[in-house]
Every structure is written in structure tokens, then in C-alpha cells.
Write a protein that holds these residues in place. Structure first.
Motif, PDB file in Angstrom:
ATOM      1  N   MET A   1      -5.328  64.555  81.053  1.00 25.03           N
ATOM      2  CA  MET A   1      -5.064  65.697  81.933  1.00 25.03           C
ATOM      3  C   MET A   1      -6.177  65.783  82.978  1.00 25.03           C
ATOM      4  O   MET A   1      -7.354  65.899  82.643  1.00 25.03           O
ATOM      5  CB  MET A   1      -5.000  66.991  81.120  1.00 25.03           C
ATOM      6  N   ASP A   2      -5.799  65.693  84.276  1.00 26.31           N
ATOM      7  CA  ASP A   2      -6.809  65.723  85.326  1.00 26.31           C
ATOM      8  C   ASP A   2      -7.226  67.162  85.643  1.00 26.31           C
ATOM      9  O   ASP A   2      -6.705  68.129  85.075  1.00 26.31           O
ATOM     10  CB  ASP A   2      -6.305  65.005  86.582  1.00 26.31           C
ATOM     11  N   THR A   3      -8.177  67.292  86.580  1.00 22.31           N
ATOM     12  CA  THR A   3      -8.739  68.608  86.902  1.00 22.31           C
ATOM     13  C   THR A   3      -7.679  69.567  87.441  1.00 22.31           C
ATOM     14  O   THR A   3      -7.650  70.751  87.088  1.00 22.31           O
ATOM     15  CB  THR A   3      -9.870  68.456  87.937  1.00 22.31           C
ATOM     16  N   ARG A   4      -6.782  69.054  88.311  1.00 21.29           N
ATOM     17  CA  ARG A   4      -5.731  69.899  88.883  1.00 21.29           C
ATOM     18  C   ARG A   4      -4.834  70.465  87.786  1.00 21.29           C
ATOM     19  O   ARG A   4      -4.468  71.651  87.817  1.00 21.29           O
ATOM     20  CB  ARG A   4      -4.892  69.095  89.877  1.00 21.29           C
ATOM     21  N   GLN A   5      -4.502  69.634  86.819  1.00 25.85           N
ATOM     22  CA  GLN A   5      -3.641  70.078  85.726  1.00 25.85           C
ATOM     23  C   GLN A   5      -4.341  71.108  84.841  1.00 25.85           C
ATOM     24  O   GLN A   5      -3.725  72.065  84.381  1.00 25.85           O
ATOM     25  CB  GLN A   5      -3.201  68.879  84.886  1.00 25.85           C
ATOM     26  N   LYS A   6      -5.647  70.897  84.622  1.00 24.55           N
ATOM     27  CA  LYS A   6      -6.399  71.870  83.818  1.00 24.55           C
ATOM     28  C   LYS A   6      -6.458  73.232  84.509  1.00 24.55           C
ATOM     29  O   LYS A   6      -6.305  74.273  83.874  1.00 24.55           O
ATOM     30  CB  LYS A   6      -7.811  71.350  83.553  1.00 24.55           C
TER      31      LYS A   6
ATOM     32  N   ALA B   1       6.823  77.160  79.897  1.00 26.86           N
ATOM     33  CA  ALA B   1       7.441  75.885  80.247  1.00 26.86           C
ATOM     34  C   ALA B   1       6.437  74.964  80.949  1.00 26.86           C
ATOM     35  O   ALA B   1       6.399  73.750  80.693  1.00 26.86           O
ATOM     36  CB  ALA B   1       8.657  76.119  81.136  1.00 26.86           C
ATOM     37  N   VAL B   2       5.605  75.530  81.834  1.00 25.33           N
ATOM     38  CA  VAL B   2       4.604  74.732  82.558  1.00 25.33           C
ATOM     39  C   VAL B   2       3.574  74.149  81.597  1.00 25.33           C
ATOM     40  O   VAL B   2       3.222  72.969  81.680  1.00 25.33           O
ATOM     41  CB  VAL B   2       3.912  75.590  83.637  1.00 25.33           C
TER      42      VAL B   2
ATOM     43  N   PHE C   1       1.573  68.741  78.644  1.00 26.56           N
ATOM     44  CA  PHE C   1       1.142  67.982  77.470  1.00 26.56           C
ATOM     45  C   PHE C   1       2.199  66.944  77.089  1.00 26.56           C
ATOM     46  O   PHE C   1       3.402  67.220  77.161  1.00 26.56           O
ATOM     47  CB  PHE C   1       0.905  68.918  76.275  1.00 26.56           C
ATOM     48  N   PRO C   2       1.768  65.738  76.695  1.00 24.98           N
ATOM     49  CA  PRO C   2       2.735  64.735  76.222  1.00 24.98           C
ATOM     50  C   PRO C   2       3.383  65.187  74.919  1.00 24.98           C
ATOM     51  O   PRO C   2       2.898  66.106  74.254  1.00 24.98           O
ATOM     52  CB  PRO C   2       1.879  63.490  76.008  1.00 24.98           C
ATOM     53  N   LYS C   3       4.477  64.522  74.550  1.00 24.18           N
ATOM     54  CA  LYS C   3       5.251  64.936  73.380  1.00 24.18           C
ATOM     55  C   LYS C   3       4.414  64.984  72.115  1.00 24.18           C
ATOM     56  O   LYS C   3       4.544  65.881  71.295  1.00 24.18           O
ATOM     57  CB  LYS C   3       6.428  63.977  73.177  1.00 24.18           C
ATOM     58  N   GLU C   4       3.538  64.005  71.946  1.00 24.01           N
ATOM     59  CA  GLU C   4       2.758  63.942  70.707  1.00 24.01           C
ATOM     60  C   GLU C   4       1.710  65.051  70.615  1.00 24.01           C
ATOM     61  O   GLU C   4       1.110  65.264  69.556  1.00 24.01           O
ATOM     62  CB  GLU C   4       2.093  62.580  70.567  1.00 24.01           C
ATOM     63  N   LYS C   5       1.463  65.766  71.721  1.00 20.77           N
ATOM     64  CA  LYS C   5       0.464  66.842  71.703  1.00 20.77           C
ATOM     65  C   LYS C   5       1.099  68.223  71.944  1.00 20.77           C
ATOM     66  O   LYS C   5       0.421  69.164  72.343  1.00 20.77           O
ATOM     67  CB  LYS C   5      -0.617  66.581  72.763  1.00 20.77           C
ATOM     68  N   GLN C   6       2.409  68.328  71.667  1.00 25.24           N
ATOM     69  CA  GLN C   6       3.082  69.601  71.866  1.00 25.24           C
ATOM     70  C   GLN C   6       2.555  70.695  70.932  1.00 25.24           C
ATOM     71  O   GLN C   6       2.568  71.871  71.275  1.00 25.24           O
ATOM     72  CB  GLN C   6       4.588  69.429  71.661  1.00 25.24           C
ATOM     73  N   ALA C   7       2.077  70.280  69.751  1.00 24.99           N
ATOM     74  CA  ALA C   7       1.506  71.260  68.823  1.00 24.99           C
ATOM     75  C   ALA C   7       0.254  71.912  69.428  1.00 24.99           C
ATOM     76  O   ALA C   7       0.023  73.109  69.259  1.00 24.99           O
ATOM     77  CB  ALA C   7       1.162  70.599  67.489  1.00 24.99           C
ATOM     78  N   THR C   8      -0.539  71.101  70.155  1.00 27.37           N
ATOM     79  CA  THR C   8      -1.726  71.636  70.836  1.00 27.37           C
ATOM     80  C   THR C   8      -1.320  72.626  71.920  1.00 27.37           C
ATOM     81  O   THR C   8      -1.926  73.694  72.072  1.00 27.37           O
ATOM     82  CB  THR C   8      -2.544  70.492  71.468  1.00 27.37           C
ATOM     83  N   ALA C   9      -0.271  72.260  72.668  1.00 28.90           N
ATOM     84  CA  ALA C   9       0.236  73.162  73.708  1.00 28.90           C
ATOM     85  C   ALA C   9       0.696  74.478  73.096  1.00 28.90           C
ATOM     86  O   ALA C   9       0.425  75.563  73.625  1.00 28.90           O
ATOM     87  CB  ALA C   9       1.372  72.490  74.468  1.00 28.90           C
ATOM     88  N   SER C  10       1.394  74.374  71.962  1.00 30.63           N
ATOM     89  CA  SER C  10       1.890  75.573  71.282  1.00 30.63           C
ATOM     90  C   SER C  10       0.744  76.469  70.850  1.00 30.63           C
ATOM     91  O   SER C  10       0.798  77.697  71.003  1.00 30.63           O
ATOM     92  CB  SER C  10       2.732  75.169  70.066  1.00 30.63           C
ATOM     93  N   ALA C  11      -0.319  75.860  70.302  1.00 28.00           N
ATOM     94  CA  ALA C  11      -1.468  76.640  69.833  1.00 28.00           C
ATOM     95  C   ALA C  11      -2.180  77.324  70.999  1.00 28.00           C
ATOM     96  O   ALA C  11      -2.535  78.506  70.927  1.00 28.00           O
ATOM     97  CB  ALA C  11      -2.437  75.737  69.087  1.00 28.00           C
TER      98      ALA C  11
ATOM     99  N   LEU D   1       9.181  71.581  61.002  1.00 26.60           N
ATOM    100  CA  LEU D   1       8.379  72.149  62.085  1.00 26.60           C
ATOM    101  C   LEU D   1       8.976  71.698  63.398  1.00 26.60           C
ATOM    102  O   LEU D   1       9.026  70.511  63.681  1.00 26.60           O
ATOM    103  CB  LEU D   1       6.922  71.704  62.013  1.00 26.60           C
ATOM    104  N   VAL D   2       9.451  72.629  64.194  1.00 25.15           N
ATOM    105  CA  VAL D   2       9.993  72.313  65.502  1.00 25.15           C
ATOM    106  C   VAL D   2       9.222  73.130  66.513  1.00 25.15           C
ATOM    107  O   VAL D   2       9.138  74.337  66.393  1.00 25.15           O
ATOM    108  CB  VAL D   2      11.498  72.655  65.596  1.00 25.15           C
ATOM    109  N   VAL D   3       8.666  72.470  67.502  1.00 31.79           N
ATOM    110  CA  VAL D   3       7.908  73.179  68.530  1.00 31.79           C
ATOM    111  C   VAL D   3       8.775  73.347  69.749  1.00 31.79           C
ATOM    112  O   VAL D   3       9.354  72.387  70.248  1.00 31.79           O
ATOM    113  CB  VAL D   3       6.623  72.398  68.911  1.00 31.79           C
ATOM    114  N   ALA D   4       8.907  74.582  70.205  1.00 27.80           N
ATOM    115  CA  ALA D   4       9.742  74.843  71.387  1.00 27.80           C
ATOM    116  C   ALA D   4       9.179  74.115  72.583  1.00 27.80           C
ATOM    117  O   ALA D   4       7.983  74.106  72.835  1.00 27.80           O
ATOM    118  CB  ALA D   4       9.797  76.348  71.664  1.00 27.80           C
ATOM    119  N   SER D   5      10.070  73.489  73.336  1.00 29.45           N
ATOM    120  CA  SER D   5       9.617  72.715  74.486  1.00 29.45           C
ATOM    121  C   SER D   5       9.663  73.510  75.780  1.00 29.45           C
ATOM    122  O   SER D   5       9.335  73.007  76.835  1.00 29.45           O
ATOM    123  CB  SER D   5      10.521  71.480  74.642  1.00 29.45           C
ATOM    124  N   ALA D   6      10.090  74.750  75.694  1.00 29.70           N
ATOM    125  CA  ALA D   6      10.104  75.610  76.868  1.00 29.70           C
ATOM    126  C   ALA D   6       9.838  77.010  76.426  1.00 29.70           C
ATOM    127  O   ALA D   6       9.129  77.208  75.479  1.00 29.70           O
ATOM    128  CB  ALA D   6      11.430  75.474  77.600  1.00 29.70           C
ATOM    129  N   ASP D   7      10.461  77.989  77.104  1.00 36.54           N
ATOM    130  CA  ASP D   7      10.140  79.407  76.895  1.00 36.54           C
ATOM    131  C   ASP D   7       9.746  79.672  75.462  1.00 36.54           C
ATOM    132  O   ASP D   7      10.556  79.633  74.566  1.00 36.54           O
ATOM    133  CB  ASP D   7      11.357  80.278  77.229  1.00 36.54           C
TER     134      ASP D   7
END
Length: 514
Positions: free
Chosen positions: A1-6, A118-119, A124-134, A507-513
Motif C-alpha cells: 500500500m503506497d502513501t496515497r492509499q494510506k 467499500a473503499v 486491501f488484497p483478498k488475503e488481508k480482508q480480515a485486517t481491513a475488517s479489523a 468466517l465470512v468477511v464482508a467485501s463491501a458495506d
């Protein structure tokens, strides 16, 4: 993840926190608003419900509006609407002007939660969706948790309009940041015809129902003609809305996702959670300030211990999900915490200490932490990937709907219980009640010793006893209110049994809202 994305991630999470803070930040300022604007507490509660009902209307439309208007345009437009209406809320000269701009602020705020989620997931890539959720889970939990504390300090050390003005610089910064950094999603949805009929039916039905719930108690329910008319409008609008959305090609709310048993049950549980979340954070500050004479800042501080513990509980619930613990089990723990909180608050007296309330609120906060992510996970656990955004939006709508309906129902219930308790107490004050007569005699003598004539002394003694009756009636009605909320949670527990077996180890992590 680059600076703009952060930077973009921090921006959209900050926008979501700002929106969620505004749900609860006004709660500790209601008494000040009521006095400053010359309105009753019941009328002032519209400041909360107007915002919630606007959220209820706009959240299920988010996916539809994002697709048809473009995510970037819709999100930035919503931020600007939210920011402008925040300024106008602080500038309002009467309660109904404030309510109107609060409603419009809620329409803008709906996108700040759903689109922000959603943003974050997209970054985050698919394998890190749990991190996004947290990360997003912590963000959406911080808002309503620190809202009352922040509102308390602002109200006491500045003035209540500043709880709205504080959004203006933040909103401008978020809008500028998103203008340069936010793009369209990688997989844009297919545009369709605008479901104007669905939008109108949803707004009319939910709006009419909310007015019935809010004003019914004040105007003696169906004795008032307009309550009857609005009840009929609400019933047929929502009935036709359901029929229309199930048959139109491009529905503004795709109700077909409710075929999922897990989503339907999760939506009901989320509705109950919304009732508990919003009513407890509404009732407790009013109780603390009006009966225990706490200042707004003291009231806000009551929630701080729970906030700290809840962040730990939120992380714990995420780890439990990652290790395969059933979401239904974690939700059960959250419900039990809420039930205990309401029972504990039903034991309060006029001498209850701040520490007792703070400890009780810890259980409420932990309950919320155990319900935030698991309920969202439970809602989408049996949906196809393409249905997850709509299912998550439906779940969000049910939380807001539960909150707006819960506050309206609680206002009606508390008002009726105050009247009932007052009648019971006054009926006990008679010449046959020696305790009451002795007390009246003592108070009359005390006023006579201060130089009042016998008649004036007795009138003042009666007024003092009436004040005591009013205060005790209010206390008992608030206790009844907490018991009612606890009953809602208790009655909903059996629903968890229906989904517990299906959710084992999933365990299913929502990919949007979210």
C-alpha cells in the motif's frame, strides 16, 4: 500500500468516525438544547431521530446511488452536504429548524459509512480482508463510543452549537482529500433505471411511521386524526414498497437477499441491537443529568472506562472469529452483556454513584464490541459474493431503524410510566397515610421557622413534596425503560439457536458495506 492509499484509508475511516460520532454526540447536550431553544425534551429528541431516520432511508440506497451517480461524485457530494448542514445545525434558531437540517445532515452522512467501508476493503488484497475488517471495525466502534464524551466537554466548556461546527473543518479536509485521491471502484456495477417509485415509497412509509411513533404519545395516539392518517399512509406505503421492490427490474433495495435465513435473522438481531445501542446512550445521559445532576462533561466521562475495555473486546472478538468461533456464539455473549447492563441500570437510585454507572456501562460497551463485527459477518455468511453489498447495507439499515424506532418507543413508554407512577404516589398521600402527613407537618413547621405564614408554609411544603414525587416518578420510569430494553434482548435470544448450527467454524468477511 503506497502513501496515497494510506492517506485515502485514513481519510475515509476518519469520515466514517465523524458520521458515527454525530449519531451520539448530541445525546449529552439534549437538556442544554431543550432549554436554549425553548423546547420540550420529547421535541428535542427529534434531533436524534431525524438523523437516524435519514440514515435509514439513504443507507439501503447507497449501492444504487453509487452505481448511478458514480462513487466519487456521490461520496464527495455527501460530504459537502453533511458539512454544510452541520454548520446550519449549529446556526439554527429554533428546534424545528435544527431538526430539518439534522435530517439533511443524516442524508449526507449515510454515504460516509457505507462507501467508506467499500473503499477500505478495496485497498486491501483478498488475503488481508480480515485486517481491513479489523481496522474499519475499530473505526466504526470509536465513533459512537467517544461521541458522548466529546459532546459533554464541548457543551460544558463551549456551547452546544460547537458539536456541529467541529465537523466543518474536518468535512472540508475530507472533501479535498477525496477529490484528489478517490477514484471509481475497479468493478463498477451496472447502471439501471432510477427506481423513483421505490425511493418515494420508502421515504414516505418510514417517515410517516416515525412521526406516528414520535408524536403518538403526545397527541393521544389514534384520538388525533393526523395520527390515523399517517398510520394508514405508513402501512400501505411500506406494503406497496415490499411488493414493488420484489417485482421491479432495478430495485433501489433488493429485498430478494432476505431469502437467506441467516441474513433475515441477523437483520432482526441487528434491529434489536440498534434499539439497545441508541436507547441506552440516549436514556443514560438524560438520567444522569436530570436526576443525578451530573454536568455534561461528567456524563461523558462515564463512558470512558467502557470505551477502553471495549476496544480490547473488539480485538478479542476479531481473533475469535479468525480462529473459527461461531459468530452466533459471540453474538450471544454480546446479548448477555446487554441484558446484564439493563438489569444493573434497573437497580439505580437517586443516590447511585458515578462508579456504579460507569461499571454498568462497561458491560454495554463490551456487548457492543461483541456484536459489531460478528453480526455483520453473520448477515452475509450465506450470501453469494455479488449479494454481499446489498445484504450488508440491509443489515446497516436495520441497526439505524432499530435505533430510531427504539428512541420513539422509549419516549412514549417513559412518558406513560411517569404519569402512572405519579398517580400511584399521589394517591398514597392522604390523611390516612400517617407517614406522609408527618412529613408534610415537618416541612410546614420548617418553613414557618424560616418566617413564612402558615398558609404559605403549607403550600411550599406541598410543592416540595410534589417535586419529590415527580423525581421519584421519573426515576421509576427510567428503571422501567431499562427493563423494557433488556426484555427485547431476552426475547430475541432464541433466534440465535436457529443459525448457530449453520455457522459453526465459518468466517465470512464482508467485501463491501460493513
Amino acid at each position: 500500500m503506497d502513501t496515497r492509499q494510506k492517506i485515502l484509508m485514513i481519510t475515509v475511516i476518519g469520515a466514517a468516525i465523524m458520521e458515527l460520532i454525530d449519531i451520539s454526540i448530541v445525546n449529552v447536550a439534549l437538556s442544554h438544547m431543550s432549554g436554549n431553544l425553548g423546547a420540550t425534551l420529547e421535541d428535542t429528541s427529534w434531533v436524534i431521530t431525524a438523523y437516524a431516520i435519514a440514515n435509514v432511508i439513504i443507507i439501503p440506497m447507497t449501492s444504487f446511488l453509487t452505481t448511478n451517480l458514480g462513487r466519487r461524485n456521490y461520496y464527495i457530494g455527501s460530504i459537502l452536504l453533511f458539512t454544510f448542514c452541520s454548520f446550519m445545525c449549529g446556526n439554527s434558531g429554533n428546534i424545528w429548524e435544527l431538526v430539518i437540517f439534522r435530517f439533511l445532515q443524516g442524508l449526507g452522512g449515510g454515504a460516509l459509512l457505507s462507501v467508506s467501508a467499500a473503499v477500505v476493503y478495496e485497498l486491501f488484497p483478498k488475503e488481508k480482508q480480515a485486517t481491513a475488517s479489523a481496522l474499519f471495525g475499530i473505526g466504526i466502534f470509536i465513533g459512537p463510543t467517544i461521541g458522548p464524551t466529546l459532546g459533554g466537554y464541548i457543551t460544558e466548556f463551549a456551547s452546544w452549537p460547537w458539536i456541529f461546527y467541529i465537523n466543518v473543518p474536518i468535512g472540508i479536509i475530507v472533501a479535498i482529500s477525496c477529490y484528489f485521491l478517490l477514484g471509481e471502484p475497479s468493478t463498477a456495477g451496472k447502471k439501471g433505471k432510477v427506481d423513483w417509485i421505490g425511493i418515494a415509497l420508502l421515504a414516505i412509509g418510514v417517515g410517516a411511521l416515525q412521526i406516528v411513533l414520535e408524536r403518538g404519545q403526545t397527541d393521544d395516539w389514534f384520538e388525533a386524526r393526523y395520527i390515523v392518517v399517517l398510520s394508514v399512509i405508513a402501512f400501505f406505503s411500506l406494503l406497496f414498497f415490499i411488493f414493488w421492490e420484489l417485482h421491479v427490474d432495478y430495485p433501489v433495495v433488493d429485498l430478494r437477499v432476505l431469502k437467506s435465513k441467516s441474513l433475515m435473522i441477523a437483520a432482526i438481531l441487528t434491529f434489536i441491537t440498534g434499539i439497545g445501542m441508541f436507547t441506552s446512550i440516549y436514556l443514560t445521559p438524560v438520567f444522569a443529568q436530570r436526576l443525578l445532576a451530573f454536568s455534561p462533561s461528567q456524563t461523558g466521562v462515564l463512558l470512558l472506562p467502557g470505551s477502553v475495555v471495549a476496544l480490547i473486546a473488539l480485538i478479542l472478538s476479531g481473533k475469535m472469529l479468525q480462529r473459527g468461533v461461531s459468530p452466533a456464539l459471540i453474538v450471544l455473549l454480546g446479548f448477555l452483556c446487554f441484558i446484564y447492563f439493563n438489569w444493573a441500570m434497573s437497580q439505580v437510585t437517586l443516590d447511585t454513584s458515578a462508579s456504579y454507572i460507569a461499571v454498568s456501562l462497561i458491560f454495554r460497551a463490551v456487548g457492543m464490541a461483541f456484536l459489531t463485527v460478528p453480526l455483520a459477518t453473520l448477515a452475509v455468511s450465506s450470501l453469494a459474493p455479488e449479494d454481499m453489498p446489498q445484504g450488508a447495507a440491509m443489515n446497516n439499515m436495520m441497526r439505524q431503524l432499530g435505533g430510531s424506532f427504539g428512541i420513539s418507543i422509549l419516549n412514549t413508554f417513559v412518558a406513560r410510566r411517569i404519569a402512572a407512577h405519579r398517580v400511584d404516589m399521589i394517591s398514597d398521600i392522604s390523611e390516612t397515610n400517617t407517614i406522609a402527613m408527618d412529613r408534610l407537618h415537618q416541612l410546614t413547621k420548617a418553613f414557618e421557622q424560616k418566617g413564612f405564614a402558615e398558609i404559605d408554609a403549607k403550600l411550599r411544603a406541598l410543592q416540595l413534596m410534589d417535586n419529590v414525587v415527580q423525581k421519584q416518578s421519573s426515576l421509576l420510569s427510567y428503571i422501567d425503560g431499562y427493563l423494557l430494553i433488556g426484555l427485547f434482548f431476552t426475547l430475541a435470544l432464541p433466534l440465535l439457536i436457529l443459525v448457530a448450527r449453520r455457522q459453526k467454524g465459518k468466517l465470512v468477511v464482508a467485501s463491501a458495506d460493513h
